[in-house]
Every structure is written in C-alpha cells, then in structure tokens.
Write a protein that holds these residues in place. Sequence first.
Motif, short mmCIF file in Angstrom:
data_model
loop_
_atom_site.label_atom_id
_atom_site.label_comp_id
_atom_site.label_asym_id
_atom_site.label_seq_id
_atom_site.Cartn_x
_atom_site.Cartn_y
_atom_site.Cartn_z
N SER A 84 -65.66 58.70 -10.29
CA SER A 84 -66.83 59.53 -9.97
C SER A 84 -66.56 60.96 -10.42
O SER A 84 -65.54 61.56 -10.06
N PRO B 158 -73.54 58.08 -11.48
CA PRO B 158 -74.67 57.19 -11.72
C PRO B 158 -76.04 57.85 -11.59
O PRO B 158 -76.92 57.62 -12.42
N GLU B 159 -76.20 58.71 -10.57
CA GLU B 159 -77.51 59.34 -10.38
C GLU B 159 -77.85 60.28 -11.54
O GLU B 159 -78.96 60.23 -12.07
N GLY C 13 -76.05 48.08 -1.12
CA GLY C 13 -76.24 47.99 -2.56
C GLY C 13 -76.47 46.59 -3.07
O GLY C 13 -77.24 46.38 -4.02
N PHE D 295 -81.36 54.38 -9.15
CA PHE D 295 -80.04 53.94 -8.69
C PHE D 295 -79.60 52.67 -9.40
O PHE D 295 -78.42 52.53 -9.76
N ARG D 296 -80.52 51.77 -9.64
CA ARG D 296 -80.19 50.56 -10.43
C ARG D 296 -79.80 50.95 -11.85
O ARG D 296 -78.83 50.42 -12.39
N ALA E 195 -76.36 52.40 -11.98
CA ALA E 195 -75.36 51.34 -11.84
C ALA E 195 -75.17 50.60 -13.17
O ALA E 195 -74.04 50.31 -13.58
N SER F 60 -74.72 55.23 -4.11
CA SER F 60 -74.34 54.61 -5.38
C SER F 60 -72.92 54.07 -5.31
O SER F 60 -72.65 52.95 -5.71
N CYS F 61 -72.01 54.89 -4.83
CA CYS F 61 -70.58 54.67 -5.03
C CYS F 61 -69.80 54.20 -3.83
O CYS F 61 -68.62 53.85 -3.97
N GLY G 153 -72.42 50.81 -2.00
CA GLY G 153 -73.48 51.41 -2.77
C GLY G 153 -73.93 50.51 -3.91
O GLY G 153 -73.31 49.48 -4.20
N THR H 7 -73.99 51.01 -7.27
CA THR H 7 -73.06 50.91 -8.39
C THR H 7 -71.87 50.05 -8.03
O THR H 7 -71.45 49.18 -8.81
#
Length: 165
Positions: free
Chosen positions: A7, A43-44, A63, A85-86, A89, A112-113, A132, A134
């Motif tokens: 991250s 990811p975002e 998630g 968010f998808r 990921a 996400s994480c 999350g 991801t």
Amino acid sequence: MNKVLLSACLLGRRVRYDGGGLAVADDILARWQSEGRVVTVCPEVDAGMAIPRPPAEIQGGDGRDVLAGSATVMERDGGVVTDAFRRGAELALAACQRHGIRVAVLTESSPSCGSQTIYDGRFAGHKRDGVGVTTALLTAHGIQVFSQHRLAEADAALRASPGAR
C-alpha cells in the motif's frame, strides 16, 4: 527476485481518504525497498478516486461480499463507490500478475486493503472482522495478504515463495 505489493500510504504517500499517509518505519520494509522488491498501489487512487475523498465503508458484508455483489461500498455522505473499489482491486491484481507477485502488505482496516479487520459500515469508528475488496480479490487468486503489523510474516512468506532470493 520476488517482489511484494505494498500500500502506497505505508511509504508515507499522501493517498489516504483524508489526504494523509501512514508511513511505517521498519527494517524489513527498508530492506525490501533497497532490494528493489516494492511495487506500490493505492486501489482507490488507481481507480480514479480523489485525494482527499469522503470516507467509505463496506455495508452488508465484507470485500468477499462486495465481489459477490451482495454488499456495497458507501461513502459517509451516501455516495455508492462499489464500482471504483472493484476497479481498484482489479488494478492491484493486474499489478501482481504483471510482476509475478505472490505476497502483499496492505493497510489494515481499509475497505480496500484490510486483511483482518474493516470498519463496520456505520461510520462510528467501530471495526469488525473482515477483509477489504482488494484483499478479497488478491486472496481469491492465491496471493497472500498481510497487514503492516505482520511484516515479519510477510517477509517469511516472500522468502518461501518459488524463485525466492
């Protein structure tokens, strides 16, 4: 050389929802960086979300449920950001596939994480067990995901991966 997905906020990059970072000072992380193992992701942001952005939490599950279509990712103000968010990921997974990554260290509690906990979807600061979006996608593809609090375990997994050196 095996690489590790990390991250971006854990390196202090100001990509979090509030415009901040979450820098981690650790010898393992410093070694990975000096060895050129680190591939960063947010990811975002990678999915096109702004910095700063409204806080978001998963409602109706975690998630895995978001990927299955039975939960949503909502912003505090009511905006639905599930698709972003998808997409984030999917971009993280693509980075793993491109670099042959089998180990990731992602920020705990993030929608996400998160790898062990996420916020409970009520925007009250309470956490619950869950992963999350991801993390759910990466683990579904055989990638081991660890939080920033488990760097020694992530390092051991990285060294045990095929082709480790």
